[in-house]
Scaffold this motif. Structure first.
Motif, short mmCIF file in Angstrom:
data_model
loop_
_atom_site.label_atom_id
_atom_site.label_comp_id
_atom_site.label_asym_id
_atom_site.label_seq_id
_atom_site.Cartn_x
_atom_site.Cartn_y
_atom_site.Cartn_z
N GLN A 94 0.83 -1.20 0.00
CA GLN A 94 0.00 0.00 0.00
C GLN A 94 0.87 1.26 0.00
O GLN A 94 0.60 2.23 -0.72
N LEU A 95 1.94 1.25 0.80
CA LEU A 95 2.78 2.43 0.93
C LEU A 95 3.76 2.58 -0.23
O LEU A 95 4.33 3.66 -0.43
N LYS A 135 -5.06 6.74 4.29
CA LYS A 135 -3.83 5.98 4.15
C LYS A 135 -3.59 5.25 5.47
O LYS A 135 -4.14 5.64 6.51
N LYS A 190 -0.85 6.59 -2.17
CA LYS A 190 -0.77 5.70 -1.01
C LYS A 190 -2.11 5.48 -0.30
O LYS A 190 -2.14 4.89 0.77
N LYS A 191 -3.18 5.94 -0.89
CA LYS A 191 -4.50 5.68 -0.33
C LYS A 191 -4.68 4.17 -0.15
O LYS A 191 -4.35 3.38 -1.04
N PHE A 192 -5.21 3.78 1.00
CA PHE A 192 -5.43 2.36 1.27
C PHE A 192 -6.53 1.84 0.35
O PHE A 192 -7.62 2.39 0.29
N TYR A 240 -0.50 3.74 8.03
CA TYR A 240 0.92 3.68 8.37
C TYR A 240 1.11 2.76 9.56
O TYR A 240 0.22 2.61 10.41
#
Length: 438
Positions: free
Chosen positions: A252-253, A310, A258-260, A312
């Protein structure tokens, strides 16, 4: 011994008149038990330690009447050397989520008032883990969240004194460059933090040995234990989905946007199928979300889009440990390659989330994108986290159209020294942990 900021939280709690029983929640192995036991040793004549994970039989103590004299009688019967002296005894209920009735008893300990109580919980409120208390003692407990070591605590552990941190803060406030020798040292410590992160056992191993192979082994053991929890405690139908959501985070990152996306977890998957799985990981304290904003202005929470975000890792070191072998060597050399954007963004999210900030960003299909938006010194502030010199076109556009966006200041974090260019404050990435002023 690692110095932790939670120590000051505990000290302030103890001296607060009429303080309530305290619940400390946080991800597994972030140092909750050690910090509480160390606090008890320094501040109480007696402490009584009950671990419901190691000793399930202790749960029977709280199955009877919620009368404090009865509970004390039962504890003293099962722990013969326990001493209960009003005002001088701290009762520690470790892994309290394993015993819901113990959570309920906090109300009665508060009403009784003779003994201080601290409960710790690593999977507190996580779906599928234990039963819910008969009655959550709303109004009779104080809940505090504990994280792995933040960057400042990591610096303390590695010999960077508080005087040096104060010097960095002075350069931030004066917007003056950091002397080159200190600047180089801090850049080095930042790269070490990116690799090591803040899990206490991992940090202590790094401080004692400087052996990254041992660091990586410990980190991967922790990640493995998280996956074991997912398999052991999650609802049967959610187990595989939770694990897949967790394992998708590096992918994802790594994306440019980088939107999930649930489709990255599993082809054709939707939020209706996987939203609960992602929530499980967040409730376990492993990840943090960063929400997109409708418009970059205060109040940030009021402008957040709930279903666009996003994700993290709360701890950057654990994130890096999930990448391929050799990544640690590259980072320590300053070569972040394809993951450099993801690592610098996760570092910034690590700084902000561990200081208690909610995370927000701004992205529009028109191409405008700001990595983070915070309230800083009372104003809406754009924060660009750049692994390289990177352009700041989006930030400049927003600042230029002040009548539309109502934003007057921006910060660029990256491999720079301190500087000012009109509305842009440029800071070295390592100064991100100092942006604490709301």
């Amino acid at each position: 011994m690692l110095e932790r900021k939670i120590e000051h939280v505990l000290e302030n709690w103890k001296i607060t008149k009429g303080h309530k029983p305290l619940i400390i929640k946080g991800c597994r192995q972030c140092g909750k038990t050690y910090s509480v036991c160390n606090f008890a040793k320094k501040n109480y004549k007696h402490s009584v330690y009950i671990n419901f994970y190691e000793n399930p039989d202790f749960e029977s103590i709280f199955k009877g009447p919620m009368n404090i004299d009865y509970i004390i009688m039962m504890i003293s019967a099962i722990i013969p050397d326990s001493v209960f002296e009003p005002g001088e005894t701290l009762i520690i209920l470790d892994e309290i989520q394993k015993c819901p009735d113990a959570r309920t008893s906090l109300k009665f300990f508060q009403m009784d008032g003779r003994f201080d109580v601290i409960g710790t919980g690593s999977l507190l409120g996580v779906s599928g883990y234990g039963d819910n208390p008969k009655s959550i003692p709303v109004g009779y407990e104080t809940v505090v969240e504990m994280n792995p070591l933040d960057f400042e605590e990591f610096l303390w552990a590695n010999g960077i004194t508080k005087d040096i941190v104060d010097q960095l803060r002075k350069h931030l406030n004066e917007e003056s460059p950091v002397p080159q020798a200190l600047h180089s040292l801090m850049r080095e410590k930042l790269l070490q933090y990116a690799v090591v992160g803040g899990m206490p056992d991992v940090v202590q191993t790094f401080v004692d040995t400087k052996q990254i192979n041992l660091v990586l082994q410990l980190q991967r053991d922790i990640v493995r234990s998280y996956k074991d929890d997912m398999v052991k405690y999650a609802e049967k139908n959610d187990k595989a989905n939770i694990k897949q959501c967790f394992e998708s985070i590096p992918k994802q990152l790594a994306k440019e946007n980088k939107k999930f996306q649930y489709s990255v977890v599993k082809k054709g998957a939707t939020s209706s199928k996987l939203a609960g799985s992602l929530q499980w990981i967040e409730d376990a304290g492993i990840i943090t979300r960063c929400y997109n904003l409708n418009i970059p202005e205060l109040p940030l929470d009021g402008n957040a889009i709930d279903d666009v975000f996003k994700v993290y890792m709360k701890d950057t070191g654990l994130f890096v440990s999930m990448l391929e072998d050799g990544t640690q060597f590259d980072i320590l050399q300053g070569n972040l390659f394809g993951y450099k954007g993801a690592i610098f963004e996760n570092l910034t999210a690590d700084f902000f989330s561990k200081m208690g900030r909610k995370l927000y960003y701004y992205h529009k299909d028109s191409g405008l994108e700001i990595e983070f938006i915070i309230r800083w010194r009372g104003k809406c502030t754009l924060v660009e986290a750049k692994a390289s010199t990177g352009n700041t076109k989006s930030a400049k556009t927003i600042l230029k159209h002040n009548e539309k966006y109502h934003v007057e200041q921006a910060i660029k974090l990256g491999d720079y020294n301190v500087g000012r260019d009109d509305k842009f404050l440029t800071l070295p990435m390592y100064m991100g942990f100092l942006l604490t002023e709301y």
